[in-house]
Design a protein around this motif. Structure first.
Motif, mmCIF file in Angstrom:
data_model
loop_
_atom_site.group_PDB
_atom_site.id
_atom_site.type_symbol
_atom_site.label_atom_id
_atom_site.label_comp_id
_atom_site.label_asym_id
_atom_site.label_seq_id
_atom_site.Cartn_x
_atom_site.Cartn_y
_atom_site.Cartn_z
ATOM 1 N N LEU A 217 0.663 -0.920 0.297
ATOM 2 C CA LEU A 217 -0.016 -0.426 0.041
ATOM 3 C C LEU A 217 0.989 1.196 0.013
ATOM 4 O O LEU A 217 0.343 1.973 -1.100
ATOM 5 C CB LEU A 217 -0.858 -0.119 1.036
ATOM 6 C CG LEU A 217 -1.755 1.499 1.754
ATOM 7 C CD1 LEU A 217 -2.733 1.407 0.210
ATOM 8 C CD2 LEU A 217 -3.067 0.841 2.704
ATOM 9 N N GLN A 246 -6.473 3.541 5.849
ATOM 10 C CA GLN A 246 -6.269 1.947 5.342
ATOM 11 C C GLN A 246 -6.279 1.447 7.206
ATOM 12 O O GLN A 246 -7.130 0.376 7.533
ATOM 13 C CB GLN A 246 -5.890 1.092 5.028
ATOM 14 C CG GLN A 246 -5.822 -0.014 4.886
ATOM 15 C CD GLN A 246 -7.118 -0.370 4.023
ATOM 16 O OE1 GLN A 246 -7.252 0.440 3.768
ATOM 17 N NE2 GLN A 246 -7.604 -1.584 4.765
ATOM 18 N N TYR A 247 -5.487 1.624 8.022
ATOM 19 C CA TYR A 247 -4.774 1.538 9.067
ATOM 20 C C TYR A 247 -5.258 2.198 10.561
ATOM 21 O O TYR A 247 -4.873 1.907 11.657
ATOM 22 C CB TYR A 247 -3.296 0.839 9.012
ATOM 23 C CG TYR A 247 -3.115 -0.690 8.315
ATOM 24 C CD1 TYR A 247 -3.646 -1.199 8.523
ATOM 25 C CD2 TYR A 247 -2.566 0.286 7.254
ATOM 26 C CE1 TYR A 247 -3.135 -2.493 7.879
ATOM 27 C CE2 TYR A 247 -2.630 -1.032 6.116
ATOM 28 C CZ TYR A 247 -2.608 -2.188 6.422
ATOM 29 O OH TYR A 247 -2.144 -3.131 5.209
#
Length: 393
Positions: A217, A246-247
């Motif tokens: 990513l 995303q995290y």
């Protein structure tokens, strides 16, 4: 001895061959149109320790050839043709744009003349150009390079890598990932241009597929920003946002972004929890200190600041991840800065790609017998000055 018969026919056969039959095409054409008595195509494995035969079945002498103990290996390491008298074989490096792929070995009845070597080297050069394109259409050459099976995480990481080296105008860059067959989260990337190169060296948290997906990513986000024309600061900011979205800060990526201009010798950098940089100047090695900034993905709104460093002609930069300098020996000793300085200094007469291979070998020798707990990246960037170039003041 005149070995040339019709090398134009060899080139025609190579151009006409389907991507999965290039090795047979060059072998059959050389046997039919030159004095060649045998031909082998050898490709370097992922770890750059062995040359693997492509043609089946492999001849007994090419079942597996170690780079460090063979004439074919010397041709690969030096990028220069090697005549092996005992075997009556000419070994030709298979390279493209400064990147090493393998060796074309041609058995001949007598040593070739220098002009004949050049003509056969042209065949090897034409072969590698077709091999590069063939990798997009067939897995044959990728399979030939593997000493053992890659883990899924390693497969993911290798798909991201740009290659193992390039020689540009005024610079040379090379990189290697170790261990090659079971990696964690380390990676490198570059984009080469006329007289300039941009690089990123990343280290994702965790191990296995968790680290591979995180690094994928981050590298893809950096590429997306770079290819849109963004500078280093914007590249870091956009990748930071992508990883955070995303995290949500649970995972992050240590990254170093570099841009080198060979016309001026200016190195621009964004340090985001990065690997370390060493500069080899003459026989002296020193760490380049940069202002530390937050890794990508911690907060998603970090403003990154670019720094500039002035290099001198002939300077070598070596960038290493923590898996390199943090390696431990069987006695528990850390590889550390002293060992790293020594191994970097020992490469000063080697080209960048062979210097990287030497540094990896030095680290592997140091930690021999110890289970691997982290992967390591080594990237080397040289500011080269050609004979017809005048270095800036």
């Amino acid at each position: 001895m005149a070995i040339r018969n019709d090398l134009d026919a060899v080139h025609r056969a190579l151009r006409a061959a389907p991507p999965y039959a290039l090795a047979e095409a060059v072998r059959d054409a050389l046997l039919a149109h030159t004095a060649a008595q045998g031909v082998d195509l050898l490709l370097a494995d992922y770890a750059l320790v062995a040359l693997r035969p492509v043609l089946e079945p492999p001849s007994p002498r090419t079942a597996e050839i170690r780079v460090d103990s063979s004439a074919a290996g010397r041709a690969f390491a030096s990028r220069q043709p090697q005549w092996e008298q005992a075997a009556g074989t000419l070994h030709l490096p298979v390279t493209a744009f400064g990147e090493r792929f393998g060796v074309l070995s041609i058995r001949l009845p007598a040593p070739p003349e220098s002009d004949e070597v050049r003509e056969l080297q042209d065949v090897a050069s034409a072969l590698v150009q077709t091999l590069r394109g063939a990798d997009r259409l067939t897995d044959r050459y990728q399979r030939a390079r593997r000493l053992t099976r890659l883990t899924l995480a390693a497969e993911t990481q290798w798909e991201l890598l740009p290659g193992n080296g390039h020689r540009g105008t005024g610079y040379e860059v090379a990189g290697q990932l170790e261990p090659a067959y079971a990696v964690y989260g380390d990676n490198f990337d570059w984009s080469c241009g006329p007289g300039s190169v941009e690089l990123s060296i990343t280290n994702g948290m965790g191990e296995g597929m968790r680290a591979a997906l995180l690094t994928t990513l981050a590298v893809t986000a950096l590429r997306n920003a770079r290819r849109s024309g963004a500078g280093l600061e914007e590249q870091a900011g956009l990748a930071d946002e992508a990883v955070y979205s995303q995290y949500r800060g649970r995972e992050y990526v240590s990254t170093l972004l570099l841009s080198f201009d060979a016309a001026t010798g200016v190195l621009s950098a964004v340090e985001a929890g990065s690997p370390r940089i060493l500069r080899l100047r003459g026989t002296g090695v020193e760490i380049i200190e940069l202002d530390q900034q937050l890794p990508l993905g911690m907060f998603g709104s970090t403003a990154y600041t670019e720094q500039s460093i002035a290099l001198q002609p002939g300077d070598r930069l070596v960038i290493v991840s923590d898996g390199m300098y943090g390696s431990r020996s069987a006695a528990g000793t850390e590889f550390g800065e002293m060992s790293l300085d020594a191994v970097v200094r020992s490469t000063r007469l080697q080209p960048a790609d062979e210097a990287v291979r030497s540094m990896i070998r030095g680290m592997l020798s140091f930690r021999e017998g110890v289970d691997v707990v982290d992967d390591a990246v080594v990237v080397c960037l040289d500011w080269t000055v050609q004979e017809d170039e005048t270095p800036p003041p």
